[in-house]
Design a protein around this motif. Structure first.
Motif, short mmCIF file in Angstrom:
data_model
loop_
_atom_site.label_atom_id
_atom_site.label_comp_id
_atom_site.label_asym_id
_atom_site.label_seq_id
_atom_site.Cartn_x
_atom_site.Cartn_y
_atom_site.Cartn_z
N LYS A 3 -10.30 5.35 -20.12
CA LYS A 3 -12.13 5.47 -20.82
C LYS A 3 -12.81 4.12 -20.24
N ARG A 5 -15.69 1.52 -20.10
CA ARG A 5 -15.33 0.60 -21.11
C ARG A 5 -16.32 0.78 -21.76
N TYR A 8 -16.42 0.57 -26.08
CA TYR A 8 -15.83 -0.08 -27.13
C TYR A 8 -17.02 -0.94 -27.44
N PHE A 11 -17.85 -0.04 -30.44
CA PHE A 11 -16.76 -0.35 -31.54
C PHE A 11 -16.95 -1.89 -32.37
N TRP A 12 -17.25 -2.81 -30.83
CA TRP A 12 -17.21 -3.97 -30.96
C TRP A 12 -18.67 -5.01 -31.61
#
Length: 257
Positions: A3, A5, A8, A11-12
């Protein structure tokens, strides 16, 4: 296929937005200075100041009285409500009414309970807050216990009745032991919700008997101090501990099903 990066990043970023202020609050509770915005060195003095604050101690006592009493009431009533909805009711309307306090806005529930207390001429105090917390806590307990009921072995109950046991005996010796992990998880959840609840307590409590969240609100109105940060850190630790315990109880419920 790996996937990207970049997926993410949101998300973070969300986690950072949610938890960074909490980390800062906890860190500033150990500040040796009096400013809540600049760190002057490590110290535990604000926890000592917290322990010596009479208003906070009384608010904590009031909160524990309400939370323990509301937990007992909501656990008993919520368990009976869950059993009734799962085994003796086929009405979707009744099911919706049973969980309604859990989905109603706290503001609406608080105002409604206040109007009810005025109508029945009930004096506001710890008793009124306790009953109010039991009302919405009962719905959460019922939801957790009903999840456990969905996986309970009904053949054991049928066998108990076939062997001559009364419905009451079957409930206490067969049904209740199967529901024990779910009941414990619901009780822990009800306790946590009662300790942290502010809006309903604000409408249904007396000025002379405030719960801890109301005491905190009255202190925050004049500015956030390291003492408030220390108190928030203690409450955060207690809440995390109870929530983790409830989660483990829920997992135990699922593993036993």
């Amino acid at each position: 296929m790996r996937k990207p990066r970049l997926l993410y990043v949101p998300f973070w970023a969300t986690y950072l937005f949610l938890y960074a202020p909490i980390v800062v609050l906890v860190g500033m509770s150990f500040n040796s200075g009096g400013s809540p915005y600049s760190f002057d060195g490590f110290s535990l003095k604000w926890y000592g100041e917290l322990a010596g604050n009479a208003d906070i101690r009384q608010g904590l006592v009031n909160t524990l009285i309400v939370a323990v009493g509301a937990t007992v009431l909501s656990t008993v009533l919520g368990t009976l409500l869950a059993v009734g909805m799962a085994r003796h009711s086929r009405s979707k309307a009744l099911d919706a009414i049973g969980v309604l306090p859990a989905v109603l806005p706290d503001l609406v529930l608080g105002i409604g309970l206040l109007m009810f207390y005025v109508w029945v001429k009930m004096e506001l105090g710890l008793r009124s807050v306790l009953l109010a917390h039991a009302v919405f806590g009962m719905a959460f307990v019922a939801a957790v216990v009903r999840t456990r009921l969905a996986h309970a072995d009904t053949s054991l109950e049928e066998a108990s009745r076939d062997l001559g046991a009364t419905p009451v005996t079957t409930f206490f010796r067969i049904t209740l032991p199967q529901l024990a992990p779910g009941i414990a998880a619901g009780a822990l959840l009800a306790f946590t919700l009662s300790v942290d609840e502010f809006v309903i307590a604000f409408f249904t409590s007396a000025p002379t008997e405030p719960t801890l969240p109301i005491v905190i609100y009255s202190m925050v109105r004049f500015g956030v101090t390291p003492e408030i940060n220390a108190l928030a850190t203690v409450l955060l630790a207690v809440s995390f501990t109870v929530v983790i315990a409830a989660q483990r109880m829920t997992r135990l419920t699922e593993s036993l099903s």
